[in-house]
Design a protein around this motif. Structure first.
Motif, PDB file in Angstrom:
ATOM      1  N   THR A 101       0.819  -1.206   0.000  1.00 16.71           N
ATOM      2  CA  THR A 101       0.000   0.000   0.000  1.00 16.71           C
ATOM      3  C   THR A 101       0.857   1.261   0.000  1.00 16.71           C
ATOM      4  N   ASP A 102       1.893   1.286   0.822  1.00 16.32           N
ATOM      5  CA  ASP A 102       2.694   2.505   1.020  1.00 16.32           C
ATOM      6  C   ASP A 102       4.135   2.288   0.591  1.00 16.32           C
ATOM      7  N   MET A 103       4.492   2.543  -0.695  1.00 22.05           N
ATOM      8  CA  MET A 103       3.574   2.803  -1.786  1.00 22.05           C
ATOM      9  C   MET A 103       4.066   2.132  -3.060  1.00 22.05           C
ATOM     10  N   LYS A 104       4.514   0.859  -2.890  1.00 24.87           N
ATOM     11  CA  LYS A 104       5.036   0.139  -4.040  1.00 24.87           C
ATOM     12  C   LYS A 104       3.940  -0.326  -4.984  1.00 24.87           C
ATOM     13  N   GLY A 105       2.685  -0.358  -4.491  1.00 25.71           N
ATOM     14  CA  GLY A 105       1.581  -0.659  -5.408  1.00 25.71           C
ATOM     15  C   GLY A 105       1.479   0.390  -6.495  1.00 25.71           C
ATOM     16  N   PHE A 106       1.517   1.657  -6.093  1.00 24.86           N
ATOM     17  CA  PHE A 106       1.496   2.726  -7.092  1.00 24.86           C
ATOM     18  C   PHE A 106       2.763   2.716  -7.938  1.00 24.86           C
ATOM     19  N   LEU A 107       3.912   2.475  -7.318  1.00 15.96           N
ATOM     20  CA  LEU A 107       5.163   2.446  -8.072  1.00 15.96           C
ATOM     21  C   LEU A 107       5.125   1.364  -9.151  1.00 15.96           C
ATOM     22  N   LYS A 353       1.164  -1.104   8.887  1.00 14.24           N
ATOM     23  CA  LYS A 353       0.666  -2.146   9.783  1.00 14.24           C
ATOM     24  C   LYS A 353       1.285  -3.501   9.447  1.00 14.24           C
ATOM     25  N   PRO A 354       1.296  -4.437  10.429  1.00 18.83           N
ATOM     26  CA  PRO A 354       1.694  -5.805  10.095  1.00 18.83           C
ATOM     27  C   PRO A 354       0.700  -6.415   9.118  1.00 18.83           C
ATOM     28  N   ASP A 355       1.191  -7.354   8.314  1.00 25.02           N
ATOM     29  CA  ASP A 355       0.368  -7.963   7.262  1.00 25.02           C
ATOM     30  C   ASP A 355      -0.243  -6.897   6.357  1.00 25.02           C
ATOM     31  N   GLU A 356       0.575  -5.891   6.019  1.00 27.05           N
ATOM     32  CA  GLU A 356       0.137  -4.848   5.082  1.00 27.05           C
ATOM     33  C   GLU A 356      -0.287  -5.502   3.763  1.00 27.05           C
ATOM     34  N   TYR A 357      -1.361  -4.995   3.194  1.00 30.89           N
ATOM     35  CA  TYR A 357      -1.840  -5.551   1.925  1.00 30.89           C
ATOM     36  C   TYR A 357      -2.479  -4.446   1.090  1.00 30.89           C
ATOM     37  N   ILE A 358      -2.693  -4.766  -0.166  1.00 36.79           N
ATOM     38  CA  ILE A 358      -3.475  -3.908  -1.044  1.00 36.79           C
ATOM     39  C   ILE A 358      -4.424  -4.805  -1.826  1.00 36.79           C
ATOM     40  N   SER A 359      -5.603  -4.305  -2.126  1.00 38.98           N
ATOM     41  CA  SER A 359      -6.549  -5.114  -2.890  1.00 38.98           C
ATOM     42  C   SER A 359      -6.251  -4.974  -4.374  1.00 38.98           C
ATOM     43  N   GLU A 360      -6.443  -6.055  -5.085  1.00 40.60           N
ATOM     44  CA  GLU A 360      -6.232  -6.020  -6.529  1.00 40.60           C
ATOM     45  C   GLU A 360      -7.198  -5.042  -7.188  1.00 40.60           C
ATOM     46  N   MET A 361      -8.396  -4.887  -6.622  1.00 42.15           N
ATOM     47  CA  MET A 361      -9.365  -3.953  -7.195  1.00 42.15           C
ATOM     48  C   MET A 361      -8.828  -2.522  -7.148  1.00 42.15           C
ATOM     49  N   GLN A 362      -8.140  -2.168  -6.052  1.00 43.91           N
ATOM     50  CA  GLN A 362      -7.542  -0.834  -5.971  1.00 43.91           C
ATOM     51  C   GLN A 362      -6.464  -0.647  -7.026  1.00 43.91           C
ATOM     52  N   LEU A 363      -5.681  -1.682  -7.263  1.00 42.11           N
ATOM     53  CA  LEU A 363      -4.645  -1.586  -8.295  1.00 42.11           C
ATOM     54  C   LEU A 363      -5.266  -1.441  -9.682  1.00 42.11           C
ATOM     55  N   ILE A 364      -6.378  -2.126  -9.909  1.00 38.77           N
ATOM     56  CA  ILE A 364      -7.062  -2.009 -11.204  1.00 38.77           C
ATOM     57  C   ILE A 364      -7.558  -0.584 -11.403  1.00 38.77           C
ATOM     58  N   LYS A 365      -8.121   0.006 -10.355  1.00 40.75           N
ATOM     59  CA  LYS A 365      -8.587   1.395 -10.458  1.00 40.75           C
ATOM     60  C   LYS A 365      -7.427   2.336 -10.762  1.00 40.75           C
ATOM     61  N   CYS A 366      -6.288   2.095 -10.122  1.00 40.19           N
ATOM     62  CA  CYS A 366      -5.114   2.924 -10.374  1.00 40.19           C
ATOM     63  C   CYS A 366      -4.630   2.750 -11.805  1.00 40.19           C
ATOM     64  N   SER A 367      -4.595   1.511 -12.273  1.00 40.83           N
ATOM     65  CA  SER A 367      -4.164   1.233 -13.638  1.00 40.83           C
ATOM     66  C   SER A 367      -5.033   1.971 -14.656  1.00 40.83           C
ATOM     67  N   LYS A 368      -6.332   1.980 -14.420  1.00 38.05           N
ATOM     68  CA  LYS A 368      -7.237   2.673 -15.338  1.00 38.05           C
ATOM     69  C   LYS A 368      -7.003   4.184 -15.302  1.00 38.05           C
ATOM     70  N   MET A 369      -6.753   4.742 -14.106  1.00 33.73           N
ATOM     71  CA  MET A 369      -6.480   6.172 -14.013  1.00 33.73           C
ATOM     72  C   MET A 369      -5.224   6.534 -14.801  1.00 33.73           C
ATOM     73  N   LEU A 370      -4.162   5.757 -14.623  1.00 35.27           N
ATOM     74  CA  LEU A 370      -2.908   6.078 -15.294  1.00 35.27           C
ATOM     75  C   LEU A 370      -3.014   5.871 -16.802  1.00 35.27           C
ATOM     76  N   ALA A 371      -3.816   4.907 -17.235  1.00 32.90           N
ATOM     77  CA  ALA A 371      -4.030   4.724 -18.674  1.00 32.90           C
ATOM     78  C   ALA A 371      -4.729   5.949 -19.262  1.00 32.90           C
ATOM     79  N   ARG A 372      -5.687   6.488 -18.541  1.00 34.03           N
ATOM     80  CA  ARG A 372      -6.355   7.713 -19.023  1.00 34.03           C
ATOM     81  C   ARG A 372      -5.413   8.896 -19.017  1.00 34.03           C
ATOM     82  N   ALA A 373      -4.512   8.949 -18.042  1.00 35.83           N
ATOM     83  CA  ALA A 373      -3.513  10.028 -18.010  1.00 35.83           C
ATOM     84  C   ALA A 373      -2.610   9.965 -19.231  1.00 35.83           C
TER      85      ALA A 373
END
Length: 378
Positions: A101-107, A353-373
């Motif tokens: 989440t903080d913040m290699k998912g976005f990277l 937090k321990p067991d930090e995670y990110i949802s794949e759905m959040q990554l998909i939303k980010c991917s779509k935003m960056l594609a539009r950018a």
């Protein structure tokens, strides 16, 4: 998504806790971007144990979109993990690992969209920035700023991908942190009243800081967009003393203030320094408090009417908000780049937090935003 998940797996495997080197991660990103014909600039730290990275592709002009991420993560020591923190693991929609989440998912999404952009005929540049030592007070980007200014030019907007659940954050408080070195007089505890205890001085100083905090709450500026709508002063640590029967002659107080854009940080700093003088004044020549700056970063206050905000809203579908945590966005804003914070994941629910995670759905939303950018650059 396959490429971004492959990249994320590589990124999580790099143990880039802030007190360690990030050079292996930077080398990976550098090779990745060079292979896709980006113009790449490595910006080493003075110690040469760490580095930041700036790269761009497309016309060598002003304008375009800047995407920004930091490479470091917070420690895992002292936390109880049920999964290996530096190995990406999946459980349903959740992807676990330190920094997801903080913040290699976005990277990861930033590098994946860079791959896509490299195969398009861009009419405006895509610019990407990777920093270091963000987690210890935005130290890295501060050190990089002088080198960055001529490289960045004047992008149309910048997106800092800290976790906002894909909402568009247009504001956060600035921060300054300090170590107060308190000096008093050593002596035998049986004669304690004859000496000036550094510990007592430290506690008096903490009380003075609390009084300043009360004043900010009562009379300071307010912005109800924040959970805590006023500037804050927080004491995080006091250290003093070597033995019960010795009056301590030294103490250290670690503290910070986080300020609204409407409150002048220099004025707050002067009030804090004056409080130190007030505490030591009754003990001339026997008591001293020296303030040492540890880190500082500016706040972010992008107008909701700024075109950069509307563009990002169109790309992400998120709502405008302000966030409690600090980011590197204020540094980019101070370079006159319209800047917002928008990225996948939740800082409140997952960050640090321990067991930090990110949802794949959040990554998909980010991917779509960056594609539009990127489509905006065609």
């Amino acid at each position: 998504m396959t490429l971004s998940l492959d990249i994320l797996e590589r990124l999580i495997a790099f143990d880039t806790v802030s007190h360690r080197s990030n050079l292996d991660l930077i080398a990976f990103a550098e090779d990745f971007l060079r292979a896709r014909q980006f113009r790449v600039h490595r910006i080493p730290d003075l110690t040469e144990a760490k580095a930041g990275l700036y790269a761009e592709i497309g016309p060598q002009t002003d304008g375009g979109v800047l995407l920004s991420a930091h490479s470091d993560v917070v420690p895992v020591e002292g936390q109880v993990w049920t999964r290996p923190p530096f190995q990406l693991t999946r459980d349903g929609d959740r992807l676990y690992g330190r920094g997801t989440t903080d913040m290699k998912g976005f990277l990861a999404e930033m590098l994946a969209i860079s791959d896509s952009a490299s195969r398009k005929a861009l009419k405006a540049p895509l610019k990407v920035l990777i920093s270091y030592d963000e987690e210890i007070g935005c130290v890295g980007i501060d050190r990089m700023s002088a080198r960055l200014k001529p490289l960045l030019g004047h992008p149309e907007l910048a997106i800092v991908g800290e976790p906002t659940e894909m909402q568009i954050a247009i504001g956060h408080k600035g921060k300054r942190s300090y170590a107060a070195q308190v000096t008093g007089q050593a002596g035998h505890s049986a004669l304690a009243p004859r000496f000036v205890s550094a510990l007592h001085l430290a506690l008096d100083y903490v009380a003075a800081l609390r009084n300043l905090q009360d004043g900010l709450e009562r009379n300071g500026s307010r912005d109800d967009s924040y959970d805590i709508p006023y500037s804050t002063i927080h004491v995080g640590r006091i250290h003093s003393g070597t033995a019960l029967n010795i009056v301590p002659d030294s103490a250290e107080v670690l503290f910070e203030f986080r300020h609204l854009a409407e409150d002048d940080p220099d004025s707050l700093a002067r009030m804090i320094a004056e409080a130190a003088d007030t505490v030591t004044a009754p003990h001339p020549g026997a008591a001293f408090i020296e303030l040492h700056s540890l880190a500082t970063y500016p706040g972010l206050a992008t107008a909701a009417s700024n075109p950069a905000v509307n563009l990002t809203r169109n790309w992400s579908g998120g709502q405008v908000c302000k966030v409690a945590f600090g980011t590197e966005a204020g540094f980019l804003s101070e370079l006159n780049i319209p800047t917002v914070v928008c990225g996948p994941g939740s800082m409140v629910d997952q960050g640090h937090k321990p067991d930090e995670y990110i949802s794949e759905m959040q990554l998909i939303k980010c991917s779509k935003m960056l594609a539009r950018a990127v489509n905006h650059l065609l």
